[in-house]
Design a protein around this motif. Structure first.
Motif, PDB file in Angstrom:
ATOM      1  N   VAL A 109       0.843  -1.199   0.000  1.00  0.00           N
ATOM      2  CA  VAL A 109       0.000   0.000   0.000  1.00  0.00           C
ATOM      3  C   VAL A 109       0.877   1.247   0.000  1.00  0.00           C
ATOM      4  CG1 VAL A 109      -1.603   1.371   1.390  1.00  0.00           C
ATOM      5  CG2 VAL A 109      -2.040  -1.057   1.030  1.00  0.00           C
ATOM      6  N   GLY A 110       1.901   1.250   0.857  1.00  0.00           N
ATOM      7  CA  GLY A 110       2.831   2.376   0.866  1.00  0.00           C
ATOM      8  C   GLY A 110       3.553   2.528  -0.458  1.00  0.00           C
ATOM      9  N   TRP A 111       3.862   1.417  -1.094  1.00  0.00           N
ATOM     10  CA  TRP A 111       4.498   1.419  -2.413  1.00  0.00           C
ATOM     11  C   TRP A 111       3.573   2.055  -3.443  1.00  0.00           C
ATOM     12  CZ3 TRP A 111       9.321   0.741  -3.899  1.00  0.00           C
ATOM     13  CH2 TRP A 111       9.629   0.381  -5.206  1.00  0.00           C
ATOM     14  N   CYS A 112       2.278   1.719  -3.369  1.00  0.00           N
ATOM     15  CA  CYS A 112       1.297   2.326  -4.278  1.00  0.00           C
ATOM     16  C   CYS A 112       1.124   3.817  -3.990  1.00  0.00           C
ATOM     17  CB  CYS A 112      -0.048   1.622  -4.158  1.00  0.00           C
ATOM     18  SG  CYS A 112      -0.092  -0.029  -4.882  1.00  0.00           S
ATOM     19  N   LEU A 113       1.266   4.193  -2.722  1.00  0.00           N
ATOM     20  CA  LEU A 113       1.138   5.609  -2.380  1.00  0.00           C
ATOM     21  C   LEU A 113       2.253   6.451  -2.979  1.00  0.00           C
ATOM     22  CD1 LEU A 113      -0.016   5.358   1.341  1.00  0.00           C
ATOM     23  CD2 LEU A 113      -1.338   6.228  -0.590  1.00  0.00           C
ATOM     24  N   LEU A 380      -1.556   4.919 -14.490  1.00  0.00           N
ATOM     25  CA  LEU A 380      -0.869   4.125 -13.472  1.00  0.00           C
ATOM     26  C   LEU A 380      -1.112   4.718 -12.090  1.00  0.00           C
ATOM     27  CD1 LEU A 380       0.936   1.679 -13.043  1.00  0.00           C
ATOM     28  CD2 LEU A 380       2.932   3.153 -13.331  1.00  0.00           C
ATOM     29  N   THR A 381      -1.105   6.043 -11.991  1.00  0.00           N
ATOM     30  CA  THR A 381      -1.411   6.701 -10.728  1.00  0.00           C
ATOM     31  C   THR A 381      -2.834   6.388 -10.289  1.00  0.00           C
ATOM     32  OG1 THR A 381       0.107   8.513 -11.239  1.00  0.00           O
ATOM     33  CG2 THR A 381      -1.552   8.931  -9.560  1.00  0.00           C
ATOM     34  N   THR A 382      -3.763   6.413 -11.245  1.00  0.00           N
ATOM     35  CA  THR A 382      -5.167   6.142 -10.926  1.00  0.00           C
ATOM     36  C   THR A 382      -5.352   4.730 -10.388  1.00  0.00           C
ATOM     37  OG1 THR A 382      -5.977   7.713 -12.582  1.00  0.00           O
ATOM     38  CG2 THR A 382      -7.484   5.979 -11.895  1.00  0.00           C
ATOM     39  N   ILE A 383      -4.784   3.737 -11.045  1.00  0.00           N
ATOM     40  CA  ILE A 383      -4.988   2.350 -10.604  1.00  0.00           C
ATOM     41  C   ILE A 383      -4.295   2.106  -9.260  1.00  0.00           C
ATOM     42  CG2 ILE A 383      -2.983   1.303 -11.776  1.00  0.00           C
ATOM     43  CD1 ILE A 383      -4.788  -1.045 -12.499  1.00  0.00           C
TER      44      ILE A 383
END
Length: 489
Positions: A109-113, A380-383
């Protein structure tokens, strides 16, 4: 199979010092500042630059797309409000996932953030550069040379304005949260005034015939428009990253989140109706700087373009400031847990801010801003953002079961229907991003998993504390946890 490394909410708050003063960060942000901070993080590139892309997909039915995107955010906003009030720490989605789903999921999750808070800074800064050029042209009749205002893929060498806005934001953030909050509040109010003025101009030339056909591409167009419109809402969860610097966070964070979503949705729908009603959907669709074009057509003057460009410059700058703030606080929380290098958790005793972490973030994300195109990472940011939002909804359900007695100043209504709907809407919009984006996202997650296995898992403080004390990781507050605070430099 070993149990997941889950960190209890009590331990999260004890380690961060969220329930006491003198832990490094200072509580300086009241409810008004939090609302302005949320508006500052949300309203920017999505409406000033991205509106034309949403209209190109959905036509006048873009209003429905904005509402559907807002519904997705509202379902998840309820979950953020519950967790933000119950666990008022700086880690936002990352910390919520750590408490509800375990360390491995929390790291991802932090990686996606990093996509939501970090990579998007680069894209937003590129949008800021475009409007700076338009503002200069409207005021002086000249523009910056392409070599200094665009990356190589757009025919330039380096996007200097994009680097400058990131540098200015980092300076403000280093000086202190009070100064950053004041600047964000002033910019939020100013851009709201500009957008309200735009609506007044657009509605003065409103023609009902411009709204037909209302949905030229049918339900498929509305769905695609919803995915494009969602980018305009990214950033509302940044409010929860202020958990350790907000006054009365258990009360103010839930209120600020819900007020921001409602205010922004009304504003977006009004702007879209005003723009399309004034000149028609075909004139708005795919047009760069569509809001400036609408004002020029309605007023018969180029002065409006300058006013809108000025509003966009202010709006997008405030997004850079708010999103960079969120990124540094996420990394600070991950650093406290040992999952990323410890330099990100160091707090300056002089400014009460993570100076080193802020400078690193500024330098790292100034590079793609200088050389990458605006739309390189939008999908990519959206997903990535949708994935973190889905995880937060799951974390609400997990924590309700694991810790039913946790103090919650706000509770998700109609539980568990609302978080389940939030998960469903997030998954639907993730599906709508397309298979190319999914391939990129899977590769991104795979890279994050490798980083966690090779570094994060080995350096986890939760596991280290458990090995020393013999306690179950995260089961409660360890004897030394209550005294742990961010390191000072």
């Amino acid at each position: 199979m070993s149990a997941p490394r889950v960190k209890s909410p009590q331990l999260l708050m004890a380690e961060s010092g969220a329930d006491r003063e003198g832990h490094g960060l200072k509580r300086t942000m009241g409810l008004f500042q939090l609302i302005c901070f949320g508006v500052g993080a949300i309203v920017g590139t999505g409406i000033f630059v991205g509106l034309s892309d949403s209209v190109a997909q959905a036509g006048p039915a873009v209003v429905v797309s904005f509402i559907l995107a807002a519904i997705t955010c509202v379902f998840t906003a309820f979950s953020f409000a519950e967790l933000g009030g119950a666990i008022p720490v700086s880690g936002s989605s990352y910390s919520f996932a750590y408490a509800g789903l375990g360390e491995g999921t929390a790291f991802l999750v932090g990686w996606c953030l990093i996509l939501e808070y970090g990579v998007s800074v680069s894209a937003v800064a590129v949008g800021w550069s475009q409007y700076v050029n338009e503002l200069l042209h409207s005021l002086t009749g000249v523009q910056l040379p392409a070599a200094l205002s665009a990356g190589p893929s757009d025919g330039g060498i380096v996007n200097l304005p994009a680097v400058i806005v990131i540098a200015l934001a980092s300076v403000l953030l280093i000086r202190g949260v009070r100064e950053s909050a004041r600047a964000t509040a002033a910019m939020a109010v100013l851009k709201l005034v500009v957008l309200v003025a735009f609506c007044a101009i657009g509605f003065s030339a409103f023609k009902h015939g411009n709204l037909t056909p209302f949905s030229p591409a049918g339900l498929g167009g509305i769905g695609a428009g919803t995915t494009a419109a969602f980018f305009s809402y990214i950033g509302f969860d940044a409010i929860t990253t202020a958990g350790e610097e907000a006054k009365d966070p258990r009360r103010n964070i839930p209120i600020a989140i819900l007020v921001c979503i409602g205010l922004v949705t009304l504003l977006y729908c009004a702007v879209a109706l005003a723009a399309i009603g004034a000149v028609g959907g075909d004139a708005v669709a795919g047009r760069p700087a569509a809001l400036s074009y609408v004002v020029n057509v309605v007023t018969g003057s180029t002065v409006g373009a300058g006013v809108v460009a000025f509003g966009a410059v202010v709006a997008i700058a405030s997004v850079v400031l708010a999103v960079m703030y969120g990124q540094t606080r996420i990394l600070m929380s991950m650093s406290r847990d040992g999952l990323v290098p410890r330099v990100f958790e160091k707090i300056s005793p002089k400014t009460s801010t993570p100076v080193a972490g802020t400078l690193i973030v500024a330098v790292v994300f100034a590079v793609p801003a200088a050389f990458a195109p605006l739309d390189a990472v939008v999908n990519l940011t959206t997903i990535g953002t949708l994935a973190t939002m889905a995880a937060v909804n799951v974390a609400v359900i997990a924590l309700r079961r694991r810790q039913p007695g946790l103090a919650r100043t706000f509770r998700v209504p109609l539980y568990p229907v609302v978080p389940l709907l939030g998960i469903g809407f997030c998954l639907y919009l993730m599906y709508e991003t397309g298979w190319t984006t999914w391939i990129q996202f899977v590769c991104f997650l795979a890279a994050g998993f490798l980083v966690y296995v090779l570094y994060g898992r080995r350096n986890s403080r939760l596991a280290a504390d458990a090995a020393v004390t013999g306690a179950v990781p995260g089961a409660g507050v360890t004897p030394d946890a209550a005294e742990r605070a961010p390191q000072a430099v």
